[in-house]
Write an enzyme that holds these catalytic residues in place. Sequence first.
Site, PDB file in Angstrom:
ATOM      1  CG  LEU A  70      28.042 120.219  81.820  1.00 21.96           C
ATOM      2  CD1 LEU A  70      28.877 121.220  81.037  1.00 21.96           C
ATOM      3  CD2 LEU A  70      26.628 120.753  82.026  1.00 21.96           C
ATOM      4  CE  LYS A  71      32.007 113.066  79.618  1.00 24.31           C
ATOM      5  NZ  LYS A  71      33.145 112.139  79.814  1.00 24.31           N
ATOM      6  N   GLY A  92      36.191 126.693  76.233  1.00 21.21           N
ATOM      7  CA  GLY A  92      37.522 126.574  75.651  1.00 21.21           C
ATOM      8  C   GLY A  92      37.890 125.146  75.301  1.00 21.21           C
ATOM      9  N   GLY A 134      47.491 122.199  70.863  1.00 20.29           N
ATOM     10  CA  GLY A 134      48.507 123.245  70.793  1.00 20.29           C
ATOM     11  C   GLY A 134      48.557 124.100  72.039  1.00 20.29           C
ATOM     12  CG  HIS A 135      49.966 124.418  75.217  1.00 22.17           C
ATOM     13  ND1 HIS A 135      49.017 124.853  76.120  1.00 22.17           N
ATOM     14  CD2 HIS A 135      50.050 123.070  75.390  1.00 22.17           C
ATOM     15  CE1 HIS A 135      48.553 123.823  76.808  1.00 22.17           C
ATOM     16  NE2 HIS A 135      49.161 122.730  76.384  1.00 22.17           N
ATOM     17  CG  ASP A 136      51.846 131.721  73.799  1.00 21.51           C
ATOM     18  OD1 ASP A 136      51.068 132.642  74.068  1.00 21.51           O
ATOM     19  OD2 ASP A 136      52.960 131.931  73.255  1.00 21.51           O
ATOM     20  CG  ASN A 138      52.305 124.179  69.677  1.00 19.07           C
ATOM     21  OD1 ASN A 138      51.806 123.954  70.770  1.00 19.07           O
ATOM     22  ND2 ASN A 138      53.333 123.483  69.215  1.00 19.07           N
ATOM     23  CE1 TYR A 139      47.414 126.703  69.161  1.00 19.08           C
ATOM     24  CE2 TYR A 139      47.311 127.996  71.170  1.00 19.08           C
ATOM     25  CZ  TYR A 139      46.995 126.856  70.466  1.00 19.08           C
ATOM     26  OH  TYR A 139      46.259 125.856  71.069  1.00 19.08           O
ATOM     27  CG  ASP A 166      48.305 130.862  76.112  1.00 18.74           C
ATOM     28  OD1 ASP A 166      47.954 130.285  75.072  1.00 18.74           O
ATOM     29  OD2 ASP A 166      48.927 130.290  77.030  1.00 18.74           O
TER      30      ASP A 166
END
Length: 376
Positions: A70-71, A92, A134-136, A138-139, A166
């Site tokens: 896509l570049k 995402g 972050g990941h699950d 962290n949230y 997640d």
Amino acid sequence: MSMALEGIKVLDLTKLGPGPFCTMMLGDLGADVIKVESPVDPNAPALAEGQMEAANKALNRNKRSIVLNLKNEEAKAIFFKLAQKADVIVEGFRPGVVKRLGIDYDAVKKVNPRIVYCSISGYGQDGPYKLLPGHDLNYIALTGALAAMGPEKDGKFGVPLNLVADFAGGTMHSVVGILAAIVARQKTGQGQYVDTAMTDGVISLLTFTAADYLATGIVPRRGETLLGGYLNPFYSIYETRDKKHIAIGCVEPHFWANLCKAIGKEELIPYQTVEGVKKEEVFAALRKVFLTKTRQEWFEFLATRDVPATPVNDLEEAFKDPQIVHRKMLLENRDPQGQMVKQVAPGIKLSATPASIRNMPPSPGQHTDEILGELG
């Protein structure tokens, strides 16, 4: 047989966990999902066959794959041709990435005002944390969910499986948002932007728990909520004679009474909600009783006495459980190499337009020629 989302075209720009699971669910329900993948860098080290790769591959069933850089302007032109015919785009990346690539919602809606464009991120598209990684874990930590679910008895926090942020906070909220936007489009003729933040999703999932805090000002901690831990004998886990465990969920007084009568401890019925030392005495009595039979013996015994009790299964045991087997939640399909591959079945059961697994996960770029051919 027609499918619920037959005729809906989805462009999948996602890579990890919540996004691929979201687009997989749409594909399971009949959408034509085109996974837009980046070309593999020949100078980069090959990915090892590991848990993460295998898990992500499992989320790519019912999709077709095209490789686009896509570049590259020519590839971007192809992307916009796909976007003109698409109903949904899911991405995402960190906030700002699709804008830098020139494929953000504002750019796409100029060529397709009916597009439903969903961005899945940890903290959302705005706010002071929007660019934080972050990941699950962290949230759920940030939102108060981890503090309400942990710590363990010795004061140390456990690290739960990444289901809450997640897949419940990210995947499920995105699927609902996308389907709601599709329904709204039928009325307005216009698409819209779906901004899914996993932290927002977790806060939303805390509605039941947060309601009590907002009413009383008492911060929920594990063991101090009705359904939150190891301090309520009526809602807990007990070891059995064979060193396995059984889960007891007797929240309603009549279920608690049924349990006490079944195990010959009717004198415990009044003590369901008693605080302090009596609760420890109730726990001690139940622990002693549950050590007298095996897990399966207790399950079979209590199942006939209207008591909410189930074995604590591991995954191997779960997939052999008669209820899971009856509901056909584990399926086998043949991959392109002819090997039989086991997969978790779709969880949504529709009577007239059921979900299904029609295609196994594609290899990167497997359908590039086919998709380009459809574009002419």
